[in-house]
Design an enzyme around this catalytic site. Structure first.
Site, PDB file in Angstrom:
ATOM      1  N   TYR A 176       0.975  -1.301  -0.142  1.00  0.00           N
ATOM      2  CA  TYR A 176      -0.112  -0.053  -0.064  1.00  0.00           C
ATOM      3  C   TYR A 176       1.040   1.290   0.085  1.00  0.00           C
ATOM      4  O   TYR A 176       0.650   2.044   0.912  1.00  0.00           O
ATOM      5  CB  TYR A 176      -0.864   0.002   1.306  1.00  0.00           C
ATOM      6  N   TYR A 193     -13.144  -6.194   4.682  1.00  0.00           N
ATOM      7  CA  TYR A 193     -11.909  -6.159   4.143  1.00  0.00           C
ATOM      8  C   TYR A 193     -11.455  -7.840   3.640  1.00  0.00           C
ATOM      9  O   TYR A 193     -11.872  -8.652   4.602  1.00  0.00           O
ATOM     10  CB  TYR A 193     -10.690  -5.785   4.806  1.00  0.00           C
ATOM     11  N   ASP A 229     -15.198 -15.040   6.527  1.00  0.00           N
ATOM     12  CA  ASP A 229     -13.873 -15.006   6.220  1.00  0.00           C
ATOM     13  C   ASP A 229     -13.230 -14.611   7.947  1.00  0.00           C
ATOM     14  O   ASP A 229     -13.271 -13.687   8.168  1.00  0.00           O
ATOM     15  CB  ASP A 229     -13.625 -13.779   5.555  1.00  0.00           C
ATOM     16  N   LYS A 285      -3.727 -16.462   7.478  1.00  0.00           N
ATOM     17  CA  LYS A 285      -2.599 -15.659   8.191  1.00  0.00           C
ATOM     18  C   LYS A 285      -2.158 -16.396   9.599  1.00  0.00           C
ATOM     19  O   LYS A 285      -1.136 -17.183   9.311  1.00  0.00           O
ATOM     20  CB  LYS A 285      -3.378 -14.484   9.094  1.00  0.00           C
TER      21      LYS A 285
HETATM   22  N1  PMP Z   1      -9.464 -11.643   4.579  1.00  0.00           N
HETATM   23  C1  PMP Z   1      -9.236 -10.881   5.809  1.00  0.00           C
HETATM   24  C2  PMP Z   1     -10.510 -10.786   6.676  1.00  0.00           C
HETATM   25  C3  PMP Z   1      -8.045 -10.180   5.926  1.00  0.00           C
HETATM   26  O1  PMP Z   1      -7.775  -9.569   7.163  1.00  0.00           O
HETATM   27  C4  PMP Z   1      -6.877 -10.442   5.053  1.00  0.00           C
HETATM   28  C5  PMP Z   1      -5.671  -9.849   4.983  1.00  0.00           C
HETATM   29  N2  PMP Z   1      -5.494  -8.565   5.791  1.00  0.00           N
HETATM   30  C6  PMP Z   1      -7.434 -11.116   3.857  1.00  0.00           C
HETATM   31  C7  PMP Z   1      -8.434 -11.683   3.497  1.00  0.00           C
HETATM   32  C8  PMP Z   1      -6.509 -11.178   2.720  1.00  0.00           C
HETATM   33  O2  PMP Z   1      -5.262 -12.172   3.224  1.00  0.00           O
HETATM   34  P1  PMP Z   1      -3.855 -12.123   2.237  1.00  0.00           P
HETATM   35  O3  PMP Z   1      -3.357 -10.901   2.659  1.00  0.00           O
HETATM   36  O4  PMP Z   1      -2.995 -13.189   2.792  1.00  0.00           O
HETATM   37  O5  PMP Z   1      -4.207 -12.085   0.980  1.00  0.00           O
END
Ligand code: PMP
Length: 419
Positions: A14, A142, A243, A272
């Site tokens: 970013y 997100y 998610d 993660k």
């Molecule tokens: N979903 C959520 C809720 C996230 O917080 C993130 C990453 N911040 C992602 C998806 C995307 O994961 P990545 O950065 O490993 O692609």
């Protein structure tokens, strides 16, 4: 370290190459501390973006990687299989809701979201539900930076306007309003109810982050919302995707955030901290109805699917977590954060202070110069990465109370200095 090369040639998250934000060279990381090239040590309040739940350089996780290296670091998963994938699959099936028993391993959180969306779409296609062509989601969400994931991110914070001509148009409603600890008010459900009643025939699935909306706004909301969403999705026969890429693996005080509401999704995305932050891996779990309904071929198969090194370290990390006193650790972190941050509510620049599990958020009235705040915190030996008007902390679960006090005291002083 050739920092000039870094600035001129390497993109960081970013930011731009023409005017990059400051980067701090790191030479090591151990426990909850990140060691900078200038010799200073920073207490990590970010767990490297939610991942390093056991801290850095953990002997058990190091051993798992080293052991796996002696056998193989990678083989393709198309037509071959291996112990690390099978054992990790068993572990994930055992620790998630009993209804979730099929596992797809993917590369990253964003790809897990793509896979989940594709699973739901292919399920509907195979059921002959051809009018279904879009997802329903919330503002302040997100889900990652790839196109499918981006199309269900908050349109403003996801900067959709730059890509809107390329993004599939989904249905958005306001983010869940009723706070985590607030008394439930039935009207909080009105918009969702109406959206599903009016549009269920066109909706493939509802996708969102349960209990905590992360990078889109750090919003904590009521478990009752999840319960009612599940009931309404059942009523209208719309699939439900959670998610839990950020919230999974104990962060909110439950192993998975959906446990706050005692409901399960049809499809669950994990990532993660799945590998304890050692390397990238994600997993998408689904129930039998979805798995069987998808038919013979699910059209997805990343090159590094179920990478053995990643699976081995993920297995070690999840076992370490399950066998630890994580509930006590998370509630101790919650109390320390609560205590350390509460006085900040009186600061004129602060709009709200909230804590849930091992997550602390200081929401300001205005968008901030986060790089300046970060620089002051680094000078005080703390690593944070605020965004928009949000300063947030989610330290490794092994952090001690005195280290949290150091973080919150440094933040209080920084806010006095700058705001
Ligand atoms: N979903 C959520 C809720 C996230 O917080 C993130 C990453 N911040 C992602 C998806 C995307 O994961 P990545 O950065 O490993 O692609």
């Amino acid at each position: 370290m050739d920092i000039a090369f870094d600035r001129q040639h390497l993109w960081h998250p970013y930011t731009s190459l023409s005017d990059p934000t400051k980067t701090y060279p790191v030479v090591g990381a151990n426990g909850v501390r990140i060691q900078l090239a200038d010799g200073s040590q920073l207490i990590d309040a970010m767990s490297s973006w939610w991942c390093c739940i056991h801290g850095y350089n953990h002997p058990v996780l190091n051993q798992a990687v080293t052991d796996q290296l002696q056998h193989m670091s990678h083989v393709m998963f198309g037509g071959l299989t291996h112990e690390p994938a099978i054992k990790l699959g068993q572990q994930l099936v055992a620790m998630t809701d009993p209804s979730l028993d099929a596992v797809f391993f993917a590369d990253s959180g964003s790809v897990a979201v793509e896979v989940a969306m594709k699973m739901a779409a292919q399920y509907c296609f195979e059921q002959g539900l051809t009018k279904k062509h879009r997802f329903l989601t919330f503002a302040k969400g997100y889900h990652g930076d790839t196109f499918g994931a981006m199309s269900v991110c908050d349109p403003v914070t996801g900067m959709h306007h730059k890509f809107s001509h390329l993004l599939h148009q989904h249905l958005f409603i306001s983010s869940p309003r009723c706070g985590f600890d607030q008394a439930w008010e039935d009207h909080c459900m009105d918009e969702f109810k109406q959206a599903l009643a009016e549009h269920h025939e066109s909706i493939i699935a509802v996708i969102f982050e349960p209990i905590v909306q992360g990078a889109g706004g750090m919003n904590f909301y009521s478990p009752e919302y999840l319960r009612q969403v599940r009931a309404l999705c059942d009523e209208y026969q719309v699939l439900l995707i959670f998610d839990e890429i950020a919230t999974g693996f104990a962060r909110t005080g439950k192993m998975f955030a959906y446990e706050h509401a005692a409901v399960a999704p049809d499809i669950l995305c994990l990532g993660k901290s799945l590998t304890g932050g050692y390397m990238t891996l994600s997993a998408v779990l689904c129930n039998r109805m979805v798995a069987d309904g998808i038919g013979t071929h699910f059209m997805h198969g990343p090159t590094f699917m179920a990478n053995p090194l990643a699976c081995a370290v993920a297995l070690a990390s999840t076992q370490l977590l399950v066998n630890s006193d994580w509930q006590q650790r998370v509630s101790a972190i919650a109390s320390s954060l609560q205590q350390g941050l509460q006085d900040l509510s009186a600061h004129p620049a602060v709009k709200d202070v909230r804590v849930l599990g091992a997550i602390g958020v200081v929401e300001l009235h205005q968008t901030i110069n986060w790089a300046a705040i970060q620089e002051r915190m680094v000078a005080k030996g703390v690593w944070i990465r605020p965004f928009m008007n949000l300063i947030y902390m989610m330290p490794p679960l092994i952090i001690e109370a005195a280290e949290i006090d150091h973080i919150t005291e440094a933040l209080a002083t920084t806010l006095q200095e700058l705001l």
